[in-house]
Design a protein around this motif. Structure first.
Motif, PDB file in Angstrom:
ATOM      1  N   ARG A 136       0.834  -1.214   0.000  1.00  0.00           N
ATOM      2  CA  ARG A 136       0.000   0.000   0.000  1.00  0.00           C
ATOM      3  C   ARG A 136       0.856   1.246   0.000  1.00  0.00           C
ATOM      4  N   VAL A 137       1.924   1.228   0.791  1.00  0.00           N
ATOM      5  CA  VAL A 137       2.827   2.374   0.800  1.00  0.00           C
ATOM      6  C   VAL A 137       3.339   2.612  -0.621  1.00  0.00           C
ATOM      7  N   TYR A 140       0.619   4.217  -2.866  1.00  0.00           N
ATOM      8  CA  TYR A 140       0.356   5.626  -2.590  1.00  0.00           C
ATOM      9  C   TYR A 140       1.522   6.494  -3.052  1.00  0.00           C
ATOM     10  N   LEU A 141       2.721   6.018  -2.775  1.00  0.00           N
ATOM     11  CA  LEU A 141       3.880   6.809  -3.182  1.00  0.00           C
ATOM     12  C   LEU A 141       3.965   6.904  -4.692  1.00  0.00           C
ATOM     13  N   ASP A 143       1.461   6.847  -6.816  1.00  0.00           N
ATOM     14  CA  ASP A 143       0.459   7.829  -7.255  1.00  0.00           C
ATOM     15  C   ASP A 143       0.963   9.237  -7.021  1.00  0.00           C
ATOM     16  N   TYR A 144       1.468   9.431  -5.819  1.00  0.00           N
ATOM     17  CA  TYR A 144       1.929  10.766  -5.459  1.00  0.00           C
ATOM     18  C   TYR A 144       3.039  11.220  -6.397  1.00  0.00           C
ATOM     19  N   GLN A 147       1.950  12.056  -9.982  1.00  0.00           N
ATOM     20  CA  GLN A 147       1.315  13.367 -10.083  1.00  0.00           C
ATOM     21  C   GLN A 147       2.316  14.494 -10.063  1.00  0.00           C
ATOM     22  N   GLN A 148       3.332  14.314  -9.250  1.00  0.00           N
ATOM     23  CA  GLN A 148       4.311  15.379  -9.078  1.00  0.00           C
ATOM     24  C   GLN A 148       5.372  15.347 -10.164  1.00  0.00           C
ATOM     25  N   GLY A 149       5.333  14.340 -11.002  1.00  0.00           N
ATOM     26  CA  GLY A 149       6.378  14.188 -12.011  1.00  0.00           C
ATOM     27  C   GLY A 149       7.708  13.884 -11.345  1.00  0.00           C
ATOM     28  N   PRO A 151      10.473  11.155 -10.050  1.00  0.00           N
ATOM     29  CA  PRO A 151      10.855   9.756 -10.221  1.00  0.00           C
ATOM     30  C   PRO A 151      10.680   8.959  -8.927  1.00  0.00           C
ATOM     31  N   PHE A 152      10.236   7.722  -9.096  1.00  0.00           N
ATOM     32  CA  PHE A 152       9.995   6.868  -7.941  1.00  0.00           C
ATOM     33  C   PHE A 152      10.597   5.495  -8.216  1.00  0.00           C
ATOM     34  N   PRO A 174       2.779  -2.052  -9.178  1.00  0.00           N
ATOM     35  CA  PRO A 174       2.385  -1.914 -10.570  1.00  0.00           C
ATOM     36  C   PRO A 174       3.089  -0.725 -11.222  1.00  0.00           C
ATOM     37  N   GLY A 175       3.574  -0.920 -12.389  1.00  0.00           N
ATOM     38  CA  GLY A 175       4.151   0.186 -13.130  1.00  0.00           C
ATOM     39  C   GLY A 175       5.595   0.473 -12.774  1.00  0.00           C
TER      40      GLY A 175
END
Ligand SMILES: Nc1nc2c(ncn2[C@@H]2O[C@H](COP(=O)(O)OP(=O)(O)OP(=O)(O)O)[C@@H](O)[C@H]2O)c(=O)[nH]1
Ligand SMILES: Nc1ncnc2c1ncn2[C@@H]1O[C@H](COP(=O)(O)OP(=O)(O)OP(=O)(O)O)[C@@H](O)[C@H]1O
Ligand SMILES: [Mg+2]
Ligand SMILES: [Mg+2]
Lengths: 228, 319
Positions: A136-137, A140-141, A143-144, A147-149, A151-152, A174-175
């Motif tokens: 879940r973390v 959420y991260l 998604d966040y 949105q902010q563009g 990199p994750f 995912p992704g």
């Protein structure tokens, strides 16, 4: 120019050891770090990576809700500095006990201010509650950051502890591709370094007295293979 | 602590932080809140946003292979930047013409790259929206006199501020002299002159067909200063793409499945109009369905089994 990386994850995910060893891997001989958080007050210090490991990781030491920032000069890129933010562990408790609250705020601030967010997931942990929490973390991260563009990345830590063949996709969100790393053997560091340094550097300034220069060549640069 | 404190307070920040401090919110709720807030939505919409640019480049770099394409994009970016800097110094600069031709087999990433270019150009302030309008012959060509111009203009209108991506553009040149496809081309050419700052036209199609299409319309080629070739992926790259796609869907391939996939791809690669990443995606999607069927016929599958695509799940036609 600085590139700041918020290293986040559950307690014991290996955030602190990763920050120290990755900084060392990048060629830092001394680590300049600052600490924030109620327990820590505000500390600034300069340490060798070995001393940092003794102080912050060994003997089962937990960081206890401290948010640390390590600043590393990149030997191959003299005008660039990598700032690793060793955040307070994310904990699943609702409502949060009082001392945890300001730690969470510090961690969220780190996530918001960072140029890149790196989620560490302990691969040796098979507790379903933690796996679910991490899932879940991660979502959420993701998604966040999207949105902010921003990199994750998700990295599976402690890959050296896994026996038998393991599959990166087991722990992926995912992704996002999950990188397997080990702070002990430094497996996956070469790849992670490439991915992190490909991320956009921001122009945010960091005052000079906070940072001690790292010298020397990257000993792992040449022909380093990801072995586990 | 100054490193962590953002100079301009994040709009999602203070109220959320206060709620946490009051103990009204746990970790997951806070992260969810953070992920739901769309604080920078307005700022992101503005042209000239460097973080949008950087994110687009980063995403591009995450794509497998495509070295040539990545280089060209880097060049285009530098070209635009220097142009903007020269303009700031009141130096003469060439008209920035960014209309492009993409040629390559299906599934070589043309649409994917076009979409990222839209984002990049919006970030750099070249386009106000950067959205991608994907059309093909049927969206442009009408059935009676005057209909084609109407339809084509409508699509151009939709693409204002973004990119108009004409897939299989060579099909506009088919059908001989009386074909309305020619009319669509004329309208597009006029639009790219009239609205040169308002949208970017990308003509895409298979390499061979695009080459002969351009040869038949010699005036056309010169209007497209940027022509990008998308080569077929190597088998190694296709495998990497397959693993990436599987990972994104929470699957992985067993060793035997990987081998089977590799053999199959190696056999088909180099065929005319080989569909590259698209073939890989179709194989994966089919395999996912087959795996579900296989697992549903046995007892309760474990996590491992749910994740793994075995070689029996991969259906590759014998040829
Ligand atoms: N084998 C192995 N052990 C690791 C690795 N990384 C971390 N550890 C061990 O895992 C334990 C926790 O590591 P830390 O770096 O302190 O974890 P942390 O995420 O900072 O934990 P908190 O500070 O409590 O949030 C320590 O005993 C480390 O030695 C790794 O890559 N391999
Ligand atoms: N280099 C790559 N790395 C990862 N995924 C890729 C890459 N290239 C393509 N893909 C994936 O393959 C699929 C097909 O790509 P895309 O739609 O961009 O191809 P295309 O060239 O536009 O094909 P067509 O001409 O058939 O429309 C998409 O799902 C895309 O995400
Ligand atoms: Mg720690
Ligand atoms: Mg396409």
């Amino acid at each position: 120019m600085n590139l700041s990386v918020a290293v986040v994850g559950a307690s014991g995910a290996g955030k602190t050891l990763f920050c120290i060893n990755f900084a060392e891997y990048l060629g830092a001989h001394s680590l300049s770090y600052t600490e924030a958080g109620k327990a820590a007050g505000r500390r600034r210090a300069l340490l060798s990576p070995a001393a940092a490991r003794r102080l912050m990781v060994e003997h089962g030491r937990r960081s206890n809700g401290v948010v640390r920032t390590f600043a590393v000069h990149l030997p191959t890129q003299p005008y660039r500095r990598l700032v690793l933010i060793d955040t307070a562990a994310l904990k699943e408790k609702s409502p949060l006990p009082r001392p945890e609250r300001s730690r969470l705020v510090l961690t969220l601030q780190a996530i918001e201010s960072a140029d890149l967010v790196l989620l560490l997931i302990d691969l040796s942990c098979s507790d379903p509650a933690i796996l679910e929490f991490n899932d879940r973390v991660g979502r959420y991260l993701e998604d966040y950051c999207r949105q902010q563009g921003k990199p994750f990345l998700i990295a599976g830590s402690k890959a050296d502890l896994l026996s038998g063949p393991y599959k990166e996709s087991h722990f992926a969100a995912p992704g996002f591709s999950l990188l397997l790393i080990s702070s002990v053997t430094r497996a996956g560091f070469a790849r992670l370094k490439k991915m992190i340094l490909a991320a956009p550097f921001s122009q945010k300034a960091l005052s000079n007295d906070m940072v001690e220069k790292g010298h020397g060549e990257d000993p792992y640069e040449q022909g380093q293979k990801d072995t586990f | 602590m100054f490193l962590l404190a953002k100079p301009h307070c994040p709009p999602a920040g203070p109220p959320l932080y206060r709620q946490i401090e009051r103990g009204e919110m746990g970790t997951l709720e806070a992260l969810q809140k953070l992920s739901e807030a769309r604080p920078d939505a307005e700022e992101k919409g503005k042209p000239g946003n460097s973080s949008v640019t950087a994110a687009a480049l980063w995403e591009l770099n995450q794509l497998v292979g495509l070295a040539e394409v990545k280089n060209i994009v880097e060049e285009i970016k530098a070209y635009i930047e220097i142009g903007q800097q020269r303009a700031a110094h009141h130096l003469k600069c060439e008209q920035l013409v960014l209309h492009m031709i993409f040629s390559g087999n299906p599934g070589t990433g043309k649409t994917t790259v076009a979409r990222l270019l839209g984002k990049l150009f919006r970030g750099m302030g070249v386009l106000t929206q950067g959205h991608l309008v994907e059309v093909e012959r049927a969206d442009l060509v009408g059935e009676y006199i005057g209909h084609t111009a109407l339809k084509t203009r409508e699509q151009v209108q939709k693409a204002m501020g973004g990119l108009l991506f004409v897939d299989e553009a060579y099909s506009l040149g088919r059908g001989g002299g009386k074909d309305f496809g020619k009319e669509a081309i004329d309208v597009l050419v006029k639009a790219m002159e009239d609205y040169r700052h308002d949208f970017i036209l990308i003509l895409a199609g298979y390499r061979r067909e695009m080459a002969s299409f351009l040869k038949l319309n010699p005036g056309l080629s010169s209007r497209f200063p940027i022509q990008i070739d998308y080569p077929d992926y190597s088998v190694t790259e296709l495998l990497e793409i397959a693993e990436m796609m599987a990972r994104q869907r929470h699957y992985c391939f067993s060793g035997a499945a990987k081998e089977k996939l590799q053999l199959y791809l190696a056999g088909r690669q180099g065929e005319l109009n080989f569909s590259n990443a698209r073939l890989v995606r179709n194989l994966l999607e089919k395999a996912v369905r087959r795996q579900a069927l296989r697992l549903s016929r046995q007892g309760r599958p474990g996590r491992e089994e749910l994740l793994t695509i075995e070689d029996v799940d991969l259906v590759v036609e014998e040829r």
